[in-house]
Enzyme design. Structure first.
Site, PDB file in Angstrom:
ATOM      1  N   ASP A 150       0.863  -1.160   0.000  1.00 35.59           N
ATOM      2  CA  ASP A 150       0.000   0.000   0.000  1.00 35.59           C
ATOM      3  C   ASP A 150       0.914   1.229   0.000  1.00 35.59           C
ATOM      4  O   ASP A 150       2.105   1.128   0.307  1.00 35.59           O
ATOM      5  CB  ASP A 150      -0.884  -0.015   1.245  1.00 35.59           C
ATOM      6  CG  ASP A 150      -1.622   1.282   1.452  1.00 35.59           C
ATOM      7  OD1 ASP A 150      -2.351   1.704   0.540  1.00 35.59           O
ATOM      8  OD2 ASP A 150      -1.442   1.894   2.521  1.00 35.59           O
TER       9      ASP A 150
ATOM     10  N   ASP B 101      -0.217   5.142   0.925  1.00 33.19           N
ATOM     11  CA  ASP B 101      -0.504   6.065   2.021  1.00 33.19           C
ATOM     12  C   ASP B 101      -0.639   5.322   3.342  1.00 33.19           C
ATOM     13  O   ASP B 101      -1.493   4.439   3.484  1.00 33.19           O
ATOM     14  CB  ASP B 101      -1.798   6.835   1.734  1.00 33.19           C
ATOM     15  CG  ASP B 101      -1.705   7.667   0.467  1.00 33.19           C
ATOM     16  OD1 ASP B 101      -0.694   8.356   0.284  1.00 33.19           O
ATOM     17  OD2 ASP B 101      -2.656   7.621  -0.339  1.00 33.19           O
TER      18      ASP B 101
END
Length: 225
Positions: free
Chosen positions: A12, A14
């Site tokens: 991922d 953020d």
């Protein structure tokens, strides 16, 4: 002929690679203010980071319909772009992330990203840290179905030719963990992001790590399974 199978670690962005919460909250507040909505708290905004933008907005403003959430999404994107153009986007790498990438690269792992960002946003973030070419597959919410749907994981595995058995998703939210589960791959939660350790474990994370060194150890250990 390869003696070992290809392995893929999908990150991922953020809350996992970079700490972008301040820029996200500022842009969301700007979008809500533009449309005359009450501003959501920073904590509430952090809770929806990783979801497709229109879905996140409907969680923050439940009375907004799908069509209007798309309009607010465009306002958010414009606000974020303006913030970036003005030099106001702050997205530092979390401590030790470059060392994690170096270690996995040295061990022969392929690496990818699956994020709720747009392609434009992801490219800008990774280029800021000279990391774009470290990742061989870039899955974003504007080219695939958003988390927790498994589409991003399926596309990442298809692009790299790596089997689910040899793929791991690394993320900081339950949306990441649920996406991995839906795709039939293992997942590692990171404790420095936006959802709590217990939430990640309850969602099905194989483990949750607290430091970059622990993350490297956890990923490399999967190659021994």
């Amino acid at each position: 002929m390869r003696d070992t199978p290809l392995r893929l670690a999908v990150f991922d962005c953020d809350g996992t690679l970079v700490d972008s919460q301040h820029s996200i909250v500022a842009s969301m507040h700007a979008a809500f203010a533009h449309h005359g909505f009450d501003l959501p708290s920073a904590e509430t905004v952090r809770r929806v980071v990783g979801l497709p933008l229109d879905v996140a907005i409907r969680r923050l403003a439940p009375d907004v319909d799908e069509a209007f959430s798309l309009e607010v999404s465009e306002t958010y994107k414009a606000s974020f772009f303006q913030l970036r153009q003005a030099g106001g986007v702050v997205e530092p790498l979390f401590d030790g992330i470059e060392a994690v990438l170096d270690s996995l690269d040295k061990a022969g792992w392929l690496m990818g990203v699956a994020t709720g960002k747009s392609q434009r946003g992801l490219v800008a973030t990774l280029n800021q840290h000279n990391l774009l070419r470290r990742f061989v597959t870039h899955q974003t919410a504007d080219i695939a179905q958003g988390k927790p749907h498994p589409d991003m994981m399926f596309k990442a595995m298809t692009e790299t030719g790596v089997l689910a058995l040899h793929t791991v998703m690394i993320g900081d939210t339950t949306f990441d963990i649920e996406m991995a589960k839906n795709a039939g791959v293992q997942s590692i939660g990171v404790a420095w992001g936006y959802h709590e350790r217990t939430e990640l474990l309850d969602a099905g994370a194989t483990c949750v790590v607290s430091t970059a060194d622990e993350l490297t150890e956890a990923v490399l250990a999967m190659a021994q399974d």
